[in-house]
Scaffold this motif. Structure first.
Motif, mmCIF file in Angstrom:
data_model
loop_
_atom_site.group_PDB
_atom_site.id
_atom_site.type_symbol
_atom_site.label_atom_id
_atom_site.label_comp_id
_atom_site.label_asym_id
_atom_site.label_seq_id
_atom_site.Cartn_x
_atom_site.Cartn_y
_atom_site.Cartn_z
ATOM 1 N N PHE A 94 -34.410 -49.283 3.682
ATOM 2 C CA PHE A 94 -35.884 -50.427 3.205
ATOM 3 C C PHE A 94 -36.337 -51.422 4.266
ATOM 4 C CE2 PHE A 94 -36.058 -55.091 2.525
ATOM 5 C CZ PHE A 94 -36.297 -55.188 1.420
ATOM 6 N N SER A 142 -39.414 -49.221 4.587
ATOM 7 C CA SER A 142 -40.283 -49.503 4.296
ATOM 8 C C SER A 142 -41.222 -51.044 4.795
ATOM 9 C CB SER A 142 -39.680 -49.984 2.675
ATOM 10 O OG SER A 142 -38.733 -51.317 2.630
ATOM 11 N N GLU A 143 -40.125 -51.472 5.269
ATOM 12 C CA GLU A 143 -40.794 -53.668 6.010
ATOM 13 C C GLU A 143 -41.154 -53.027 7.450
ATOM 14 O OE1 GLU A 143 -40.890 -55.149 3.964
ATOM 15 O OE2 GLU A 143 -39.375 -55.739 3.057
ATOM 16 N N TRP A 146 -43.869 -46.208 8.862
ATOM 17 C CA TRP A 146 -43.469 -44.803 9.472
ATOM 18 C C TRP A 146 -43.571 -44.482 10.901
ATOM 19 C CZ3 TRP A 146 -41.047 -41.541 6.796
ATOM 20 C CH2 TRP A 146 -40.972 -40.957 5.817
ATOM 21 N N TYR A 179 -46.810 -46.501 0.750
ATOM 22 C CA TYR A 179 -46.399 -47.004 2.190
ATOM 23 C C TYR A 179 -46.152 -47.752 2.585
ATOM 24 C CZ TYR A 179 -44.260 -42.276 1.154
ATOM 25 O OH TYR A 179 -43.948 -41.018 0.491
ATOM 26 N N SER A 208 -47.215 -52.728 2.916
ATOM 27 C CA SER A 208 -45.472 -53.384 2.649
ATOM 28 C C SER A 208 -45.528 -54.276 1.431
ATOM 29 C CB SER A 208 -46.183 -54.315 3.190
ATOM 30 O OG SER A 208 -45.542 -55.866 3.685
ATOM 31 N N ARG A 209 -44.741 -54.554 1.282
ATOM 32 C CA ARG A 209 -44.438 -54.835 -0.140
ATOM 33 C C ARG A 209 -44.916 -56.448 -0.474
ATOM 34 N NH1 ARG A 209 -39.328 -53.042 -1.399
ATOM 35 N NH2 ARG A 209 -39.322 -52.447 0.442
ATOM 36 N N TYR A 230 -37.217 -43.481 2.700
ATOM 37 C CA TYR A 230 -38.585 -44.127 2.298
ATOM 38 C C TYR A 230 -39.737 -42.827 2.035
ATOM 39 C CZ TYR A 230 -42.615 -46.721 4.105
ATOM 40 O OH TYR A 230 -44.054 -46.725 4.269
ATOM 41 N N GLY A 259 -40.460 -45.220 -1.176
ATOM 42 C CA GLY A 259 -41.942 -45.865 -0.581
ATOM 43 C C GLY A 259 -41.341 -46.840 -0.292
ATOM 44 N N ASN A 260 -42.243 -48.634 -0.641
ATOM 45 C CA ASN A 260 -42.201 -49.945 -0.599
ATOM 46 C C ASN A 260 -41.418 -50.361 -1.680
ATOM 47 O OD1 ASN A 260 -44.366 -49.852 -2.540
ATOM 48 N ND2 ASN A 260 -46.031 -51.256 -1.017
ATOM 49 N N THR A 261 -40.753 -48.777 -3.201
ATOM 50 C CA THR A 261 -40.381 -49.702 -3.673
ATOM 51 C C THR A 261 -38.559 -49.314 -3.991
ATOM 52 O OG1 THR A 261 -40.400 -47.637 -5.077
ATOM 53 C CG2 THR A 261 -42.182 -49.626 -5.694
ATOM 54 N N VAL A 262 -38.403 -49.417 -2.278
ATOM 55 C CA VAL A 262 -36.422 -48.822 -1.889
ATOM 56 C C VAL A 262 -36.460 -50.299 -2.483
ATOM 57 C CG1 VAL A 262 -37.020 -48.621 -0.153
ATOM 58 C CG2 VAL A 262 -35.185 -47.095 -0.594
#
Length: 443
Positions: A55, A58-59, A62, A211, A213-214, A284, A288-291
């Motif tokens: 998580f 994801s913020e 990479w 990948y 940001s959410r 990750y 990706g950003n859904t984790v």
């Protein structure tokens, strides 16, 4: 005559301190081996924080995420080495507790005020988080194994189930008495970490994975980034118990405690790397950003394996709770005996430890905001105690040559750690407020 009285008083004080140390949980047993150090450190390090690393990635993204994790691993290994070296940096004296080392560097009173609040916040905070993690892990295991999502039991009651075990284990007398529990916990940490990244790898990269940001707004991205810094800092917490672990190892002039302790630390840090990096990066990569803020919550299949991983987490945090609670018991019991003049007894130990477990259970049930607590504590207290307080103490006690490699390395670590302390709590506080705004107590 006066000198004889003073000598007798000093002798009596020394005898009283010796008896007290033989009763306190940190110093009552000094027969630890290097492998005790290894699995105590693995249990302390590979904890709840590892589940939040995907998580955090994801913020961060990479580039920053990978760099920050590798740099944190290197910096905290260096500062851990410093603490191991400073355990006996004064001939004939052992600094068995973090605050004792702080007192040697900053003075008797100032050292206490600098170290104790930070260390206690870390250890008590972790015990609360492990209460939450233990409850959530059993809840998740039951839900995964049940076709209908499991019985309608509130998270509050799962946390109480975890606490019931701690009410029993917390009455073990000292650090070495929890060796078997710590070994089992260390094995479990490796097992569930392996399950987390292998199950993610088997699942494969999601077809619509992203990948970026959410968060959709610039302020949202900024706050999320800052909160993730705290999540990474939280993952490196072993420094808060390293001197206490080393205190359980015997020491002689021929074989000082730092030799077996460092051997155990190296083994533990290799295990940390083998657990942290695959979980964070593969988790990750796949989601990706859904984790989720706990990687095991993102994994739904295979059901039996995910349930097993959650049970492993449950067993692991039982041991982790004890590793971080033992120094708290030591501080509280020392304070009650020395300052409040209580008599060392089994009754005193029973009451104080029972109340502590009850307190952490109550706070855990009231505020089960797992992800945001990680970031908040990571920035405020984990970064100082793990990243740069050892460097400050090293500069004071060792006095390396100004502008030399040692001096520059320590200042670089101090600047890096202080930056985490300043930035991470900002984003974590926002996350905490957002999650708390729609939470119903004891749901």
């Amino acid at each position: 005559m006066a000198s004889a009285v003073e000598y007798a008083a000093a002798k009596q004080k020394e005898e009283d301190e010796k008896k007290l140390n033989e009763w306190l949980p940190i110093t009552s047993s000094r027969n630890g081996k290097w492998w005790y150090s290894a699995f105590h450190n693995v249990t302390a390090m590979v904890g709840a924080g590892i589940l939040g690393l995907p998580f955090a990635m994801s913020e961060l993204g990479w580039g920053v995420g990978v760099s920050l994790m590798v740099l944190s691993w290197v910096v905290t290994l260096y500062t851990l080495w410093q603490m191991v070296e400073m355990h006996e940096c004064v001939p004939g004296k052992r600094f068995d507790r973090y605050h004792e080392l702080g007192q040697e560097a900053f003075g008797e009173k100032l050292g206490l005020w600098i170290v104790v609040p930070l260390q206690l916040t870390v250890e008590v905070g972790l015990c609360i988080i492990y209460m939450i993690t233990g409850g959530k892990s059993i809840e998740k295991a039951v839900a995964v194994l049940s076709d209908d999502g499991g019985p309608p039991i509130k998270l509050t009651y799962y946390i109480m189930m975890f606490a019931s075990i701690q009410f029993f284990l917390s009455h073990l007398p000292n650090f070495n008495s929890i060796t078997g529990i710590s070994l089992l916990a260390a094995i479990m940490s490796v097992c569930y970490s392996t399950i987390a990244w292998t199950a993610s790898l088997k699942k494969g990269v999601l077809p619509d994975v992203e990948y970026r940001s959410r968060e959709s707004t610039t302020p949202g991205k900024t706050f999320a980034f800052l909160s993730a810094l705290g999540d990474v800092a939280f993952a490196f917490a072993g420094h808060n118990v390293v001197l206490e672990i080393q205190a359980t190892i015997p020491s002689t002039p021929e074989t000082p405690s730092k030799k077996p302790m460092w051997k155990g630390v190296i083994f533990a840090y290799i295990v940390v790397a083998l657990c942290y990096f695959p979980v964070a990066w593969i988790g990750y990569l796949v989601f990706g950003n859904t984790v989720d803020d706990n990687i095991l919550l993102s994994l739904q299949r295979p059901q039996a394996l995910i349930a097993t991983a959650n049970i492993f987490v449950f067993i692991h945090v039982i041991g982790s709770y004890q590793v971080f609670a033992m120094p708290v018991f030591d501080m509280v019991e020392y304070f009650l005996v020395i300052r409040l003049k209580f008599k060392p007894s089994k009754a005193l130990r029973f009451v104080t430890r029972t109340l502590f477990v009850a307190f952490t259970m109550f706070i855990g049930m009231t505020f089960p905001f797992f992800g945001s607590i990680l970031g908040l504590l990571g920035g405020l207290v984990f970064a100082p105690t793990s990243y740069y307080l050892p460097c400050i103490i090293w500069l004071i006690l060792k006095k390396p040559k100004k502008y030399g490699l040692d001096w520059c390395t320590n200042w670089a670590c101090i600047i890096f750690g202080a930056t985490l302390t300043l930035l991470a709590p900002i984003g974590a506080m926002r996350q905490f407020i957002l999650q708390a705004s729609d939470y119903k107590f004891y749901q």
